[in-house]
Design an enzyme around this catalytic site. Structure first.
Site, short mmCIF file in Angstrom:
data_model
loop_
_atom_site.label_atom_id
_atom_site.label_comp_id
_atom_site.label_asym_id
_atom_site.label_seq_id
_atom_site.Cartn_x
_atom_site.Cartn_y
_atom_site.Cartn_z
N HIS A 198 71.30 48.61 24.62
CA HIS A 198 69.99 48.08 25.13
C HIS A 198 69.95 46.74 25.45
CE1 HIS A 198 65.82 48.28 25.49
NE2 HIS A 198 65.49 48.18 24.37
N ASP A 225 71.05 44.15 33.27
CA ASP A 225 71.93 43.11 32.34
C ASP A 225 73.38 42.83 33.36
OD1 ASP A 225 70.28 43.27 30.16
OD2 ASP A 225 70.92 45.31 29.96
N HIS A 241 71.76 53.80 33.85
CA HIS A 241 70.44 53.76 33.27
C HIS A 241 69.71 55.08 33.15
CE1 HIS A 241 66.41 52.11 32.52
NE2 HIS A 241 66.95 50.82 32.25
#
Ligand code: COA
Length: 437
Positions: free
Chosen positions: A268, A363, A307
């Site tokens: 995460h 990210d 994702h």
């Protein structure tokens, strides 16, 4: 009517059921009536990791993963990132509408005047080891605020809730900055009420002996944009934790700490730290192809790729690339960017990643940008937690106001032993075979 009802034929009993759809979804509780006899518990759904289960109705964030769309309260993320400040977006996410000038002024004033930490909380932070992970310090300190504000337990009082929201949004940058200063052995810097939200955060991070800290406007803007991009992301792992813990009516400080704990995992919010470790492991541009091959052969994952929801592209990753360019104009290029760009180029052409719809996520670039701004990888997830606190609180409020919500408590399919008699210790020589699934 037809498209709003679904027919289910049960071949076990030859019975048929007409089940109404609720906003396009089947209510799992309606399946309970499907039974083989009066003693049957009724049909359940089995959905590990909530792959196909809506756990709530929500009006906060809309995502269309196939088309790469992200909207807060209906507004496209691209427009918000370009035209708003983070605190303006925070107001929108929490209260449903963009603030008027007067509402924004009051909101900013409230947040600005709730940034100080109680001195005992500061002492609490001082108790951590010099090399404590900033995310561990962040989680524990947010939880510790619960002891400072016992009134926070009054979760059904709207005014009390609002006060805790001011406190949490005001104090998370202060806690984050203190975790950073602690790990560097620097004295803590108190908040400066003259500064904007990102500038004040930068002040608490980096002020040394100068009388007034001056944040570089490009870096402050880039940080504000990053905060906007990270404010909410509908029912992700940590939002789900916030709702689950909040459903027991625990106070918002411990709920936020629990959500932050969920965020800290490498699948995460911890992914941006892992991206940097991965780029370090690769070491140079020419080693990228071999690394990609090793991932394809099953040795780890390409961190910052893939994702659960976005299967086309992550719209936040595009905006981050724009913000990264502004940061690199100030800080100079980061050699890791070259490796990251090569990794993206190769992966996006490779059938393995194309077939599985694996694209860079938020990210992938945020870590490289944070590092160029002077943050160590251990701080990255803390930087994510600051703006996500807004989303967690919005999800928490929405959950409390929803009359359909109750304490979150899933069912299970029991796969253990049938009832069996206790065995005294002297007779336990031979281990029973483990239960089969
Ligand atoms: C984000 C993530 C957890 C989503 O997981 P998910 O929706 O459960 O997807 P799955 O794990 O089922 O992945 C589907 C397939 O793609 C592969 N895959 C997923 N992400 C991958 C990655 N980053 N690198 C290589 N392969 C990946 C899986 O191995 C699986 O392959 P298979 O069908 O051959 O078994 C996952 O993509 C991941 O671990 N990414 C890296 C961590 C990361 O960047 N997290 C930040 C999210 S914002």
């Amino acid at each position: 009517m037809e498209d709003k009802v679904i027919s289910i034929a049960d071949r076990r009993t030859q019975a048929t059921y007409e089940l109404p759809l609720h906003k396009g979804a089947l209510r799992a509780m309606d399946l309970r009536q499907i039974k083989t006899g009066p003693d049957d518990f009724g049909l359940m759904t089995y959905d590990p990791a909530f792959m196909n289960t809506a756990s709530c109705e929500s009006a906060i964030t809309f995502i269309d993963g196939d088309r790469g769309i992200l909207r807060y309260r209906g507004y496209p993320i691209e427009q918000l990132a370009e035209k708003c400040t983070f605190l303006e977006v925070a107001y929108l996410v929490l209260f449903g509408e963009l603030p008027t000038s007067a509402e924004l002024a009051d909101w900013v004033d409230q947040i600005t005047h709730h940034t100080m930490l109680h001195e005992t909380t500061k002492k609490f932070l001082e108790g951590f080891r010099y090399d404590a992970h900033p995310m561990g310090m962040f989680i524990s300190t947010v939880a510790a605020l619960s002891t400072v504000y016992p009134g926070a337990r009054n979760v059904h009082d709207a005014e009390a809730r609002k006060l805790q929201i001011y406190r949490l949004i005001g104090k998370v940058p202060t806690i984050a900055a203190y975790t950073y200063r602690h790990s560097r052995g620097f004295p803590y810097v108190y908040p400066d009420n003259d500064l904007s939200y990102p500038e004040n955060f930068m002040n608490m991070l980096w002020k040394m002996a100068e009388p007034k800290y001056q944040a570089h406007p490009h870096l402050a803007k880039a940080l504000d944009v990053l905060f906007i991009l990270h404010a909410d992301h509908e029912q992700n792992c940590s939002a789900n934790v916030m709702r689950a813990v909040g459903s027991s009516l625990a106070d918002p400080f411990v709920c936020t700490a629990a959500a932050a704990a969920a965020l800290s995992g490498p699948l995460h919010g911890g992914a941006n730290e892992e991206v940097l470790k991965m780029i370090d492991e690769i070491g140079s541009k020419d080693r990228v192809p071999a690394y990609v091959e090793s991932v394809k052969a099953g040795h780890g994952k390409l961190m910052g790729f893939g994702h659960r929801i976005y299967k086309n592209y992550d719209p936040r990753a595009r905006i981050i690339k724009w913000a990264a360019d502004r940061v690199f104009e100030v800080t100079g290029g980061n050699p890791k960017l070259e490796i990251a760009l090569e990794l993206e180029r190769i992966a996006l052409q490779d059938e393995y990643f194309v077939k599985r719809k694996l694209y860079p996520n938020v990210d992938f670039y945020s870590g490289i940008m944070y590092q160029a701004m002077g943050f160590k990888p251990e701080m990255f997830t803390v930087l994510f937690a600051i703006p996500r606190t807004v989303g967690w609180l919005a999800q928490w409020q929405e959950m409390l106001a929803d009359p359909e919500q109750k304490i979150a408590r899933p069912r299970q399919i029991y796969t253990g032993h049938e009832a069996r008699d206790f065995v005294p210790i002297e007779k336990r020589g031979v281990k029973a075979a483990p239960p089969t699934r």
